[in-house]
Design a protein around this motif. Structure first.
Motif, PDB file in Angstrom:
ATOM      1  N   GLU A   1       0.924  -1.349  -0.038  1.00 41.29           N
ATOM      2  CA  GLU A   1       0.181  -0.067   0.104  1.00 41.29           C
ATOM      3  C   GLU A   1       0.871   1.194  -0.003  1.00 41.29           C
ATOM      4  OE1 GLU A   1      -3.245  -0.103  -0.238  1.00 41.29           O
ATOM      5  OE2 GLU A   1      -3.203  -2.454  -0.284  1.00 41.29           O
ATOM      6  N   ARG A   2       0.422   2.202  -0.741  1.00 43.95           N
ATOM      7  CA  ARG A   2       1.198   3.502  -0.916  1.00 43.95           C
ATOM      8  C   ARG A   2       1.137   3.928   0.463  1.00 43.95           C
ATOM      9  NH1 ARG A   2       3.486   6.562  -4.930  1.00 43.95           N
ATOM     10  NH2 ARG A   2       3.645   8.709  -4.596  1.00 43.95           N
ATOM     11  N   ALA A   3       0.177   4.127   1.143  1.00 38.90           N
ATOM     12  CA  ALA A   3      -0.097   4.803   2.170  1.00 38.90           C
ATOM     13  C   ALA A   3       0.862   4.113   3.349  1.00 38.90           C
ATOM     14  CB  ALA A   3      -1.586   4.787   2.919  1.00 38.90           C
ATOM     15  N   ASP A   4       1.233   2.944   3.197  1.00 42.04           N
ATOM     16  CA  ASP A   4       2.166   2.361   4.129  1.00 42.04           C
ATOM     17  C   ASP A   4       3.416   2.658   3.925  1.00 42.04           C
ATOM     18  OD1 ASP A   4      -0.002   1.049   5.580  1.00 42.04           O
ATOM     19  OD2 ASP A   4       0.391  -0.987   4.321  1.00 42.04           O
TER      20      ASP A   4
ATOM     21  N   SER B   1       4.536   5.652   2.489  1.00 44.24           N
ATOM     22  CA  SER B   1       4.433   6.847   2.679  1.00 44.24           C
ATOM     23  C   SER B   1       4.874   7.138   4.273  1.00 44.24           C
ATOM     24  CB  SER B   1       3.014   7.684   2.429  1.00 44.24           C
ATOM     25  OG  SER B   1       2.901   7.582   1.282  1.00 44.24           O
ATOM     26  N   CYS B   2       3.900   6.407   5.317  1.00 41.93           N
ATOM     27  CA  CYS B   2       4.120   6.456   6.626  1.00 41.93           C
ATOM     28  C   CYS B   2       5.568   6.040   7.019  1.00 41.93           C
ATOM     29  CB  CYS B   2       3.171   5.625   7.310  1.00 41.93           C
ATOM     30  SG  CYS B   2       3.223   5.639   9.121  1.00 41.93           S
TER      31      CYS B   2
ATOM     32  N   ALA C   1       2.904  15.017   6.763  1.00 41.10           N
ATOM     33  CA  ALA C   1       2.066  14.262   5.932  1.00 41.10           C
ATOM     34  C   ALA C   1       1.156  15.200   5.199  1.00 41.10           C
ATOM     35  CB  ALA C   1       1.433  13.083   6.596  1.00 41.10           C
TER      36      ALA C   1
ATOM     37  N   PRO D   1       2.166  15.846   0.828  1.00 47.59           N
ATOM     38  CA  PRO D   1       1.240  14.868   0.584  1.00 47.59           C
ATOM     39  C   PRO D   1       1.908  13.885  -0.310  1.00 47.59           C
ATOM     40  CG  PRO D   1      -0.093  16.799  -0.047  1.00 47.59           C
ATOM     41  CD  PRO D   1       1.311  17.308   0.414  1.00 47.59           C
TER      42      PRO D   1
ATOM     43  N   THR E   1       0.963  10.466  -0.689  1.00 45.56           N
ATOM     44  CA  THR E   1       0.100   9.445  -1.279  1.00 45.56           C
ATOM     45  C   THR E   1      -0.760   9.859  -2.553  1.00 45.56           C
ATOM     46  OG1 THR E   1      -1.876   9.973   0.197  1.00 45.56           O
ATOM     47  CG2 THR E   1      -0.411   8.069   0.669  1.00 45.56           C
TER      48      THR E   1
END
Length: 84
Positions: free
Chosen positions: A10-13, A15-16, A78, A82, A84
């Motif tokens: 996942e891109r969100a993971d 990014s985090c 974040a 941004p 994501t």
């Protein structure tokens, strides 16, 4: 290094983990001349690896890491940058 050594589904993971890496790298080194530039260069390369595009870093990314807790840093950056 373990945070960025793998691929995330996942891109969100991704990014985090990139944000956590940015925080930790700015906390880790002893303050030697050029350390901030080296960290910034590495973060762009790590961003390219994790996010499949080089991130555009905030001018005060290192300062934010110095003055905020990790949780606040991740949340604030974040929002401002941004990924994501």
């Amino acid at each position: 290094m373990a945070l960025i050594a793998r691929r995330y589904d996942e891109r969100a993971d991704a990014s985090c983990e990139w944000l956590n890496t940015a925080y930790l790298l700015n906390q880790a080194p002893r303050r030697k001349r050029g350390a901030d530039a080296t960290i910034r260069t590495f973060l762009v390369a790590a961003g390219l690896h994790l996010l499949d595009q080089p991130p555009t870093l905030l001018n005060d990314l290192d300062y934010r890491a110095y003055v905020h807790t990790q949780e606040r840093f991740v949340a604030e950056v974040a929002e401002a940058m941004p990924l994501t």
